[in-house]
Design a protein around this motif. Sequence first.
Motif, PDB file in Angstrom:
ATOM      1  N   ASP A   3       0.831  -1.211   0.000  1.00 18.37           N
ATOM      2  CA  ASP A   3       0.000   0.000   0.000  1.00 18.37           C
ATOM      3  C   ASP A   3       0.863   1.257   0.000  1.00 18.37           C
ATOM      4  O   ASP A   3       0.539   2.253  -0.666  1.00 18.37           O
ATOM      5  CB  ASP A   3      -0.917   0.002   1.227  1.00 18.37           C
ATOM      6  N   SER A   4       1.970   1.214   0.745  1.00 21.77           N
ATOM      7  CA  SER A   4       2.874   2.363   0.788  1.00 21.77           C
ATOM      8  C   SER A   4       3.504   2.625  -0.572  1.00 21.77           C
ATOM      9  O   SER A   4       3.693   3.780  -0.979  1.00 21.77           O
ATOM     10  CB  SER A   4       3.980   2.135   1.829  1.00 21.77           C
ATOM     11  N   LYS A   5       3.822   1.546  -1.271  1.00 18.74           N
ATOM     12  CA  LYS A   5       4.375   1.697  -2.617  1.00 18.74           C
ATOM     13  C   LYS A   5       3.357   2.332  -3.553  1.00 18.74           C
ATOM     14  O   LYS A   5       3.706   3.128  -4.435  1.00 18.74           O
ATOM     15  CB  LYS A   5       4.836   0.336  -3.156  1.00 18.74           C
ATOM     16  N   ASP A   6       2.080   1.984  -3.400  1.00 18.75           N
ATOM     17  CA  ASP A   6       1.029   2.622  -4.199  1.00 18.75           C
ATOM     18  C   ASP A   6       0.982   4.117  -3.930  1.00 18.75           C
ATOM     19  O   ASP A   6       0.828   4.931  -4.849  1.00 18.75           O
ATOM     20  CB  ASP A   6      -0.331   1.989  -3.888  1.00 18.75           C
ATOM     21  N   ASP A   7       1.121   4.488  -2.641  1.00 19.90           N
ATOM     22  CA  ASP A   7       1.120   5.908  -2.278  1.00 19.90           C
ATOM     23  C   ASP A   7       2.324   6.619  -2.881  1.00 19.90           C
ATOM     24  O   ASP A   7       2.214   7.756  -3.372  1.00 19.90           O
ATOM     25  CB  ASP A   7       1.135   6.058  -0.749  1.00 19.90           C
ATOM     26  N   GLN A   8       3.471   5.954  -2.839  1.00 15.42           N
ATOM     27  CA  GLN A   8       4.670   6.540  -3.430  1.00 15.42           C
ATOM     28  C   GLN A   8       4.481   6.779  -4.925  1.00 15.42           C
ATOM     29  O   GLN A   8       4.850   7.819  -5.465  1.00 15.42           O
ATOM     30  CB  GLN A   8       5.873   5.613  -3.215  1.00 15.42           C
ATOM     31  N   LEU A   9       3.908   5.777  -5.581  1.00 17.21           N
ATOM     32  CA  LEU A   9       3.713   5.883  -7.024  1.00 17.21           C
ATOM     33  C   LEU A   9       2.743   7.013  -7.358  1.00 17.21           C
ATOM     34  O   LEU A   9       2.955   7.766  -8.319  1.00 17.21           O
ATOM     35  CB  LEU A   9       3.185   4.550  -7.565  1.00 17.21           C
ATOM     36  N   ALA A  10       1.683   7.159  -6.569  1.00 20.12           N
ATOM     37  CA  ALA A  10       0.729   8.240  -6.790  1.00 20.12           C
ATOM     38  C   ALA A  10       1.393   9.598  -6.602  1.00 20.12           C
ATOM     39  O   ALA A  10       1.167  10.538  -7.379  1.00 20.12           O
ATOM     40  CB  ALA A  10      -0.453   8.082  -5.834  1.00 20.12           C
ATOM     41  N   ILE A  19       9.973   1.468  -8.062  1.00 18.07           N
ATOM     42  CA  ILE A  19       8.824   1.264  -7.177  1.00 18.07           C
ATOM     43  C   ILE A  19       8.037   0.033  -7.590  1.00 18.07           C
ATOM     44  O   ILE A  19       7.646  -0.792  -6.753  1.00 18.07           O
ATOM     45  CB  ILE A  19       7.920   2.520  -7.183  1.00 18.07           C
ATOM     46  N   LEU A  20       7.782  -0.103  -8.913  1.00 26.63           N
ATOM     47  CA  LEU A  20       7.025  -1.265  -9.380  1.00 26.63           C
ATOM     48  C   LEU A  20       7.790  -2.553  -9.139  1.00 26.63           C
ATOM     49  O   LEU A  20       7.198  -3.589  -8.820  1.00 26.63           O
ATOM     50  CB  LEU A  20       6.698  -1.104 -10.870  1.00 26.63           C
ATOM     51  N   HIS A  21       9.122  -2.466  -9.303  1.00 24.29           N
ATOM     52  CA  HIS A  21       9.931  -3.655  -9.015  1.00 24.29           C
ATOM     53  C   HIS A  21       9.814  -4.023  -7.536  1.00 24.29           C
ATOM     54  O   HIS A  21       9.629  -5.196  -7.185  1.00 24.29           O
ATOM     55  CB  HIS A  21      11.390  -3.387  -9.384  1.00 24.29           C
ATOM     56  N   THR A  63       6.507  -5.580  -6.924  1.00 27.56           N
ATOM     57  CA  THR A  63       6.451  -6.956  -7.432  1.00 27.56           C
ATOM     58  C   THR A  63       7.163  -7.911  -6.486  1.00 27.56           C
ATOM     59  O   THR A  63       6.671  -9.004  -6.183  1.00 27.56           O
ATOM     60  CB  THR A  63       7.095  -7.033  -8.827  1.00 27.56           C
ATOM     61  N   GLU A  64       8.345  -7.480  -5.992  1.00 23.40           N
ATOM     62  CA  GLU A  64       9.087  -8.339  -5.072  1.00 23.40           C
ATOM     63  C   GLU A  64       8.315  -8.559  -3.775  1.00 23.40           C
ATOM     64  O   GLU A  64       8.307  -9.655  -3.211  1.00 23.40           O
ATOM     65  CB  GLU A  64      10.456  -7.711  -4.769  1.00 23.40           C
ATOM     66  N   VAL A  65       7.647  -7.506  -3.331  1.00 27.10           N
ATOM     67  CA  VAL A  65       6.839  -7.633  -2.117  1.00 27.10           C
ATOM     68  C   VAL A  65       5.708  -8.626  -2.331  1.00 27.10           C
ATOM     69  O   VAL A  65       5.413  -9.470  -1.474  1.00 27.10           O
ATOM     70  CB  VAL A  65       6.279  -6.249  -1.701  1.00 27.10           C
ATOM     71  N   GLN A  66       5.059  -8.525  -3.510  1.00 23.57           N
ATOM     72  CA  GLN A  66       3.940  -9.427  -3.783  1.00 23.57           C
ATOM     73  C   GLN A  66       4.410 -10.879  -3.885  1.00 23.57           C
ATOM     74  O   GLN A  66       3.731 -11.799  -3.403  1.00 23.57           O
ATOM     75  CB  GLN A  66       3.247  -9.015  -5.100  1.00 23.57           C
ATOM     76  N   ILE A 121      14.270  -1.688   0.196  1.00 25.16           N
ATOM     77  CA  ILE A 121      12.984  -1.884  -0.458  1.00 25.16           C
ATOM     78  C   ILE A 121      11.852  -1.834   0.542  1.00 25.16           C
ATOM     79  O   ILE A 121      10.732  -1.448   0.219  1.00 25.16           O
ATOM     80  CB  ILE A 121      12.978  -3.236  -1.224  1.00 25.16           C
ATOM     81  N   LEU A 122      12.131  -2.221   1.817  1.00 25.33           N
ATOM     82  CA  LEU A 122      11.058  -2.327   2.781  1.00 25.33           C
ATOM     83  C   LEU A 122      11.231  -1.378   3.964  1.00 25.33           C
ATOM     84  O   LEU A 122      10.738  -1.635   5.045  1.00 25.33           O
ATOM     85  CB  LEU A 122      10.967  -3.777   3.288  1.00 25.33           C
ATOM     86  N   LYS A 123      11.960  -0.301   3.771  1.00 23.77           N
ATOM     87  CA  LYS A 123      12.090   0.634   4.864  1.00 23.77           C
ATOM     88  C   LYS A 123      12.370   2.014   4.307  1.00 23.77           C
ATOM     89  O   LYS A 123      12.572   2.202   3.107  1.00 23.77           O
ATOM     90  CB  LYS A 123      13.188   0.203   5.831  1.00 23.77           C
TER      91      LYS A 123
END
Length: 566
Positions: A157-164, A210-212, A215-218, A263-265
């Motif tokens: 979700d945070s990555k989505d916010d970053q992308l937005a 960000i998308l990478h 993807t890695e998170v998913q 990637i996660l912090k």
Amino acid sequence: MATGGRSVSKTSEECFDFICTSCDQENKTLEAVRYCVECSGYCCQLCTDTHKKFPALSSHNLLDVSQGNQAGNQQPRLPEFPTERCGTHHGKVLDMYCKKHNVVGCSTCISKDHRSCPDSQIYSIPEMINTLFNLSNSKQTQSLLKDLMNSMSSISDSKDDQLATLIKARNEALKEITKFQKALETAVKKAAEISKKELENTYKKLEEEILHDKTEVQKTKDALQNSSKILQKAEGNRAQRFVCTKLAETQMKEADDQMSKRILKNLEDVQLLFTPNQSLMNYINGLHGIGEVVRRTKKRTDLYKVKGSTDINISLNDDSSLCFSFGSCFTYDDKLLVTDCNNKKLKRLDVQNLTVIDACKLHGVPFGVHCVSTNEAVVACGSPNMIQFVSIDKNMTPTRQIKMSHYCYDITTKDDKLYITDNGSSLYKYDMTGNLLKTISQDNAGNNLFSNSRYITFIESGNMYVGDCRNGIVCFDDAGNYLSTYNDNDLSGTDGVCVDGRGNIFVVGCNSPNVVQFNEDGKKIGVVVKQQDGIKYPRSLCFHQKLNRLFVSMVGGDVLKMYELE
């Protein structure tokens, strides 16, 4: 009629201790000769032969029926064998456990990868399951899996916010570019297109990152979810549940390792800004673009802390002397270039594996190094005094040289200009072909700025900082005009300087066992790396912004120090 291993009689002529499970479902009574762990049933001779015939069944674990026999007419407890297969050794059963490394494996895994482990630490899971299962904690693992999956969802979700935020910033920057482009009319059309391309490239790179990451998170989340499902399905088979638990713990460790990476912090908002150049009309025809696209992250105002450290051995078999790493820099593909002046080499390191990938021999003694482009670096050399360009494609190769009339200590570039220190009283500015543009030695009042000019770095605002062994940190604006000099009692013999990309400067002194953090205004934030962190006679610095890793070269040794910061 009894099934599943009890005495069975369908006619007065047929009476067996164990009957074939599959045939019994077809109302046939045939004596079982094997028990299949994966099928969880007994097999007659025909079904046993069928298992051997088909590839999908040939790897099933077929046991003697007597292994499931128990006294009396009670249902015998089925033998507890793992069913999980090894992904490395042709589907062999994961039926071995190494207590020393807390991992499960097949017999080949154990014989190859754990041959040095004591026999007392190696267990056959089927034979020792009563002991081993008590050592595992399936419920706790299940709970931790759930927590990790929730964390992955939050990160996604945070990555989505970053992308937005990135998209919004990109759109705002495009508006500024377009507005400025109209004011400049036809004369700036070509320059505007260059700036747009630069913006799109920067955006694309950030978007891909960000998308990478997402993807890695998913992928990790899916793997954790799969481990959770497999663990749930293993209920009733302690051996299988034990194996699944250990596999889940391994998956969780990998997830934890991923969590510790960039990637996660530090999920800070990323901004893209377009800064118009109001004086552009006066010299538009000579410009590369109509402004500057800046990748900007939120400024950091607190002190970094050391999370851990690693010693990286940079020596090679063909080195003739003890290594002495003088300078370092990152390439565009995140490799670390390190100069080794004792062996006259430029070495390239993988910052993920922390190993030397390759090296090339240089004609002079190398000190500072800077990456000029995706495929070229430049090295400041002494004996003889020159700068050496090096191709950093698949293989590193020295190319052109430019001889200098002064000592060359450190080197960097900005706006296609070279900046070189001489470990003396001056800083020099050249064009890329070696024509001297400016020599900086004194301030406007005629006072000397340097005693021993050392390493150079530029911060995001454009200001330049030069370490000077006696005077401290000498600061200039983006035009090369002197601003100020500052020092601190924690620094002795100011030497290496580098920036973190978030408004901070790391500084070391060759006579002080520490790394000091300043902000861009010269205010000391504090001491990041201390003597107890294993630093000794530091020379130069290099910071990896995404991984939060600080690389420190030290005098007289084969070791390059890497510090994990948080």
